[in-house]
Design a protein around this motif. Sequence first.
Motif, mmCIF file in Angstrom:
data_model
loop_
_atom_site.group_PDB
_atom_site.id
_atom_site.type_symbol
_atom_site.label_atom_id
_atom_site.label_comp_id
_atom_site.label_asym_id
_atom_site.label_seq_id
_atom_site.Cartn_x
_atom_site.Cartn_y
_atom_site.Cartn_z
ATOM 1 N N LEU A 192 0.863 -1.224 0.051
ATOM 2 C CA LEU A 192 0.002 -0.105 -0.026
ATOM 3 C C LEU A 192 0.751 1.292 0.049
ATOM 4 O O LEU A 192 0.337 2.394 -0.263
ATOM 5 C CB LEU A 192 -0.760 0.109 1.171
ATOM 6 C CG LEU A 192 -1.955 -1.000 1.136
ATOM 7 C CD1 LEU A 192 -2.712 -0.997 2.550
ATOM 8 C CD2 LEU A 192 -2.903 -0.859 0.109
ATOM 9 N N GLY A 193 2.280 1.294 0.094
ATOM 10 C CA GLY A 193 2.934 2.223 0.144
ATOM 11 C C GLY A 193 3.069 2.985 1.567
ATOM 12 O O GLY A 193 3.198 4.176 1.558
ATOM 13 N N PHE A 194 3.088 2.139 2.615
ATOM 14 C CA PHE A 194 3.382 2.705 3.963
ATOM 15 C C PHE A 194 4.421 2.093 4.586
ATOM 16 O O PHE A 194 4.677 1.071 4.655
ATOM 17 C CB PHE A 194 1.960 2.444 4.781
ATOM 18 C CG PHE A 194 0.946 3.517 4.375
ATOM 19 C CD1 PHE A 194 0.730 4.544 5.172
ATOM 20 C CD2 PHE A 194 0.070 2.832 3.351
ATOM 21 C CE1 PHE A 194 -0.576 5.277 4.897
ATOM 22 C CE2 PHE A 194 -1.145 3.933 3.059
ATOM 23 C CZ PHE A 194 -1.383 4.971 3.694
ATOM 24 N N CYS A 195 5.346 2.967 5.196
ATOM 25 C CA CYS A 195 6.410 2.553 6.002
ATOM 26 C C CYS A 195 5.748 1.878 7.392
ATOM 27 O O CYS A 195 4.737 2.310 7.985
ATOM 28 C CB CYS A 195 7.399 3.640 6.482
ATOM 29 S SG CYS A 195 8.478 3.216 7.519
ATOM 30 N N ARG A 196 6.230 0.538 7.620
ATOM 31 C CA ARG A 196 5.750 -0.180 8.665
ATOM 32 C C ARG A 196 6.095 0.421 10.049
ATOM 33 O O ARG A 196 5.664 -0.163 11.056
ATOM 34 C CB ARG A 196 5.573 -1.734 8.438
ATOM 35 C CG ARG A 196 7.198 -2.241 8.468
ATOM 36 C CD ARG A 196 7.232 -3.644 8.283
ATOM 37 N NE ARG A 196 6.819 -4.436 9.551
ATOM 38 C CZ ARG A 196 6.855 -5.516 9.994
ATOM 39 N NH1 ARG A 196 7.503 -6.419 8.944
ATOM 40 N NH2 ARG A 196 6.581 -6.068 11.190
ATOM 41 N N VAL A 198 3.767 7.559 4.016
ATOM 42 C CA VAL A 198 3.586 7.145 2.733
ATOM 43 C C VAL A 198 4.429 7.427 1.532
ATOM 44 O O VAL A 198 4.771 8.676 1.582
ATOM 45 C CB VAL A 198 2.254 7.982 2.316
ATOM 46 C CG1 VAL A 198 1.669 7.549 1.036
ATOM 47 C CG2 VAL A 198 0.999 7.837 3.513
ATOM 48 N N THR A 199 4.888 6.425 1.233
ATOM 49 C CA THR A 199 5.974 6.308 0.299
ATOM 50 C C THR A 199 6.095 4.874 -0.491
ATOM 51 O O THR A 199 5.982 4.003 -0.038
ATOM 52 C CB THR A 199 7.420 6.730 0.636
ATOM 53 O OG1 THR A 199 8.382 6.835 -0.274
ATOM 54 C CG2 THR A 199 7.972 5.810 1.655
ATOM 55 N N ASP A 238 12.002 -3.667 2.189
ATOM 56 C CA ASP A 238 11.542 -4.845 3.533
ATOM 57 C C ASP A 238 10.449 -4.124 3.997
ATOM 58 O O ASP A 238 10.301 -4.177 5.512
ATOM 59 C CB ASP A 238 12.581 -5.202 4.084
ATOM 60 C CG ASP A 238 13.545 -6.125 3.401
ATOM 61 O OD1 ASP A 238 13.148 -6.780 2.472
ATOM 62 O OD2 ASP A 238 14.870 -6.154 3.820
ATOM 63 N N GLY A 239 9.830 -3.090 3.637
ATOM 64 C CA GLY A 239 8.622 -2.317 4.616
ATOM 65 C C GLY A 239 9.016 -0.931 4.986
ATOM 66 O O GLY A 239 8.249 -0.544 5.955
ATOM 67 N N TYR A 240 10.139 -0.822 5.197
ATOM 68 C CA TYR A 240 10.636 0.379 5.724
ATOM 69 C C TYR A 240 11.064 1.314 4.837
ATOM 70 O O TYR A 240 11.864 1.180 3.804
ATOM 71 C CB TYR A 240 11.991 -0.106 6.838
ATOM 72 C CG TYR A 240 11.466 -0.893 7.894
ATOM 73 C CD1 TYR A 240 10.983 -0.658 9.036
ATOM 74 C CD2 TYR A 240 11.771 -2.342 7.610
ATOM 75 C CE1 TYR A 240 10.688 -1.542 9.762
ATOM 76 C CE2 TYR A 240 11.523 -3.302 8.501
ATOM 77 C CZ TYR A 240 10.694 -2.943 9.854
ATOM 78 O OH TYR A 240 10.515 -3.643 10.673
ATOM 79 N N CYS A 241 10.911 2.733 5.297
ATOM 80 C CA CYS A 241 11.503 3.849 4.441
ATOM 81 C C CYS A 241 12.903 4.018 4.843
ATOM 82 O O CYS A 241 13.351 3.501 5.762
ATOM 83 C CB CYS A 241 10.661 5.007 4.912
ATOM 84 S SG CYS A 241 10.732 5.781 6.441
ATOM 85 N N ASP A 242 13.455 5.079 4.021
ATOM 86 C CA ASP A 242 14.816 5.235 4.062
ATOM 87 C C ASP A 242 15.162 5.859 5.758
ATOM 88 O O ASP A 242 16.227 5.401 6.227
ATOM 89 C CB ASP A 242 15.328 6.436 3.115
ATOM 90 C CG ASP A 242 15.418 5.980 1.748
ATOM 91 O OD1 ASP A 242 15.666 4.604 1.562
ATOM 92 O OD2 ASP A 242 15.570 6.952 0.922
#
Length: 82
Positions: A60-64, A69-70, A75-79
């Motif tokens: 869905l484009g969400f960091c867990r 929202v990105t 692996d589910g994590y943003c930078d």
Amino acid sequence: MSNHDGSYMLNEVLTLLEKEQIFEQIGREKTVVLVKAIVGMSYAHDCNIGEILEDIGERLGFCRCCGTVTWELEDGYCDKCR
């Protein structure tokens, strides 16, 4: 202590909505609003964002971790959260 059962129930709800193609029907903007609302409500019930967005967050484009929202996820994590 986190409400793991509640977190995984919300994860199942999001997965069901995805399976039924609800997110496709309502579009990206409303999907973001809906997921943010669900995650926001979960804080009052001591749920865990990582468990709510496990597996489905990346689709869905969400960091867990932080809920950003990105589409730039690994692996589910943003930078920021990696």
